[in-house]
Design an enzyme around this catalytic site. Structure first.
Site, PDB file in Angstrom:
ATOM      1  N   GLY A  12      38.364  93.697  85.916  1.00 38.87           N
ATOM      2  CA  GLY A  12      37.355  94.762  86.007  1.00 38.87           C
ATOM      3  C   GLY A  12      37.476  95.736  87.199  1.00 38.87           C
ATOM      4  O   GLY A  12      36.492  96.223  87.669  1.00 38.87           O
ATOM      5  N   ASN A  14      39.331  98.383  87.769  1.00 37.61           N
ATOM      6  CA  ASN A  14      39.163  99.604  87.553  1.00 37.61           C
ATOM      7  C   ASN A  14      37.696 100.092  86.976  1.00 37.61           C
ATOM      8  O   ASN A  14      37.483 101.321  87.437  1.00 37.61           O
ATOM      9  CB  ASN A  14      40.042 100.034  86.329  1.00 37.61           C
ATOM     10  CG  ASN A  14      41.644 100.107  86.761  1.00 37.61           C
ATOM     11  OD1 ASN A  14      41.914 101.194  87.613  1.00 37.61           O
ATOM     12  ND2 ASN A  14      42.505  99.393  86.734  1.00 37.61           N
ATOM     13  N   ARG A  66      39.295  90.661  60.824  1.00 36.40           N
ATOM     14  CA  ARG A  66      39.628  91.517  61.743  1.00 36.40           C
ATOM     15  C   ARG A  66      39.098  92.833  61.463  1.00 36.40           C
ATOM     16  O   ARG A  66      38.456  93.532  61.973  1.00 36.40           O
ATOM     17  CB  ARG A  66      41.125  91.963  61.656  1.00 36.40           C
ATOM     18  CG  ARG A  66      41.588  92.618  62.736  1.00 36.40           C
ATOM     19  CD  ARG A  66      41.377  91.924  64.103  1.00 36.40           C
ATOM     20  NE  ARG A  66      41.900  92.863  65.302  1.00 36.40           N
ATOM     21  CZ  ARG A  66      42.252  92.067  66.607  1.00 36.40           C
ATOM     22  NH1 ARG A  66      42.335  90.938  66.685  1.00 36.40           N
ATOM     23  NH2 ARG A  66      42.541  92.832  67.516  1.00 36.40           N
ATOM     24  N   ASN A 108      43.184 105.559  78.319  1.00 37.59           N
ATOM     25  CA  ASN A 108      43.434 104.339  78.727  1.00 37.59           C
ATOM     26  C   ASN A 108      44.258 104.477  80.013  1.00 37.59           C
ATOM     27  O   ASN A 108      44.980 105.504  80.348  1.00 37.59           O
ATOM     28  CB  ASN A 108      44.625 103.818  77.884  1.00 37.59           C
ATOM     29  CG  ASN A 108      45.284 102.592  78.167  1.00 37.59           C
ATOM     30  OD1 ASN A 108      44.402 101.399  78.473  1.00 37.59           O
ATOM     31  ND2 ASN A 108      46.511 102.274  78.046  1.00 37.59           N
ATOM     32  N   HIS A 110      47.572 103.067  82.110  1.00 36.09           N
ATOM     33  CA  HIS A 110      48.668 102.239  82.100  1.00 36.09           C
ATOM     34  C   HIS A 110      49.320 101.896  83.436  1.00 36.09           C
ATOM     35  O   HIS A 110      49.537 103.007  84.049  1.00 36.09           O
ATOM     36  CB  HIS A 110      49.456 102.756  81.055  1.00 36.09           C
ATOM     37  CG  HIS A 110      50.918 101.850  80.694  1.00 36.09           C
ATOM     38  ND1 HIS A 110      50.651 100.797  79.965  1.00 36.09           N
ATOM     39  CD2 HIS A 110      51.909 102.036  81.212  1.00 36.09           C
ATOM     40  CE1 HIS A 110      51.882 100.252  80.141  1.00 36.09           C
ATOM     41  NE2 HIS A 110      52.629 100.832  80.690  1.00 36.09           N
ATOM     42  N   ASP A 147      46.122 107.317  71.210  1.00 31.22           N
ATOM     43  CA  ASP A 147      46.450 107.715  69.645  1.00 31.22           C
ATOM     44  C   ASP A 147      46.648 106.486  69.013  1.00 31.22           C
ATOM     45  O   ASP A 147      46.630 105.400  69.350  1.00 31.22           O
ATOM     46  CB  ASP A 147      47.326 108.874  69.395  1.00 31.22           C
ATOM     47  CG  ASP A 147      48.878 108.568  69.968  1.00 31.22           C
ATOM     48  OD1 ASP A 147      49.143 107.293  70.192  1.00 31.22           O
ATOM     49  OD2 ASP A 147      49.761 109.274  70.002  1.00 31.22           O
ATOM     50  N   GLU A 148      47.371 106.671  67.699  1.00 34.52           N
ATOM     51  CA  GLU A 148      47.554 105.291  66.977  1.00 34.52           C
ATOM     52  C   GLU A 148      49.012 104.500  67.368  1.00 34.52           C
ATOM     53  O   GLU A 148      49.140 103.512  66.696  1.00 34.52           O
ATOM     54  CB  GLU A 148      47.533 105.656  65.443  1.00 34.52           C
ATOM     55  CG  GLU A 148      46.064 105.920  64.990  1.00 34.52           C
ATOM     56  CD  GLU A 148      45.896 105.936  63.414  1.00 34.52           C
ATOM     57  OE1 GLU A 148      46.627 105.278  62.746  1.00 34.52           O
ATOM     58  OE2 GLU A 148      45.070 106.724  63.173  1.00 34.52           O
ATOM     59  N   GLY A 149      49.734 105.174  68.271  1.00 37.00           N
ATOM     60  CA  GLY A 149      50.833 104.460  68.792  1.00 37.00           C
ATOM     61  C   GLY A 149      50.550 103.713  69.811  1.00 37.00           C
ATOM     62  O   GLY A 149      49.263 103.623  70.236  1.00 37.00           O
ATOM     63  N   ASP A 151      50.629 103.398  73.731  1.00 34.96           N
ATOM     64  CA  ASP A 151      51.141 104.291  74.982  1.00 34.96           C
ATOM     65  C   ASP A 151      51.781 105.679  74.539  1.00 34.96           C
ATOM     66  O   ASP A 151      52.602 106.068  75.157  1.00 34.96           O
ATOM     67  CB  ASP A 151      52.033 103.358  75.991  1.00 34.96           C
ATOM     68  CG  ASP A 151      51.221 102.125  76.283  1.00 34.96           C
ATOM     69  OD1 ASP A 151      49.980 102.171  76.475  1.00 34.96           O
ATOM     70  OD2 ASP A 151      52.075 101.088  76.521  1.00 34.96           O
TER      71      ASP A 151
END
Ligand code: GRF
Length: 208
Positions: A12, A14, A66, A108, A110, A147-149, A151
């Protein structure tokens, strides 16, 4: 005020940078409402406690399926009227139902300059191992919408960091955190909180 949920799995640092930036006024018009971790032992939860915000453990292992976890996470965010979800070292794949509900409202951090060293399996120290194995002279960090990908979402901010001869993955990781991640993640939140970020097609436009 932009209501933030910060999702974490580990130390943590960040998250700490976000808290410090809120305290110092580097981030305005935002506040942390909850810190959510899949890992009850995450030190990030201790930071949340110390800061005086809710720390919530939501682990896929505690749900019968899940899909139940996915719905549980979505409900937790909706109940708290979250405006922006910040992934700060969160090692769980964010479910499509959450991504759809929070379109362009999940970011996010990265630890590389996307599109280098990113995608499936590219997280944590692996990212830096790959950068060193390729021999790049510059790496860095990227803040992007999710998004759904993996990165693949629109890039908000990037910051380059030099790779030095003799770097180990750990040394490079630390330099990228200090010189890039802890700066651009709070900066991106501040820009979003102050209405300065627009997404057009796959490109982010920032009004300074
Ligand atoms: C950071 O390197 C971040 O880029 C990556 O995971 C790490 C999290 O570190 N996604 P911390 O938990 O914020 O210290």
């Amino acid at each position: 005020m932009l209501r933030l949920a910060v999702l974490v799995s580990g130390g943590g640092t960040n998250l700490q940078a976000i808290m410090d930036s809120l305290d110092s006024g580097k981030i305005t018009n935002a506040g942390i409402v909850t810190v959510i971790s899949n890992n009850a032992g995450a030190y990030a939860l201790k930071r949340a406690e110390k800061y005086g915000v809710e720390g919530l453990v939501l682990s896929p292992r505690d749900y019968p399926s899940r899909e139940d976890f996915n719905q549980g996470l979505l409900e937790a965010l909706k109940e708290r009227e979250i405006d922006l979800v910040v992934l700060a070292g969160y090692l769980v794949v964010v479910p499509p139902c959450v991504i759809r509900e929070f379109e362009n409202r999940i970011i996010n951090i990265h630890p590389s300059l996307i599109p280098s060293f990113c995608g499936t399996g590219c997280y944590g120290l692996h990212v830096h191992e790959m950068a060193l194995a390729r021999g790049v002279k510059i790496s860095g960090a990227t803040v992007h919408f999710v998004d759904e990908g993996t990165d693949t979402g629109p890039i908000i901010l990037q910051k380059p960091v030099p790779v030095e001869q003799g770097d180990t993955p750990e040394v490079l990781q630390r330099r990228i955190m200090e010189q890039a991640e802890w700066i651009i993640l709070p900066r991106a939140i501040d820009l979003i909180a102050n209405g300065k970020v627009r997404v057009k097609d796959r490109t982010v436009w920032i009004e300074e």
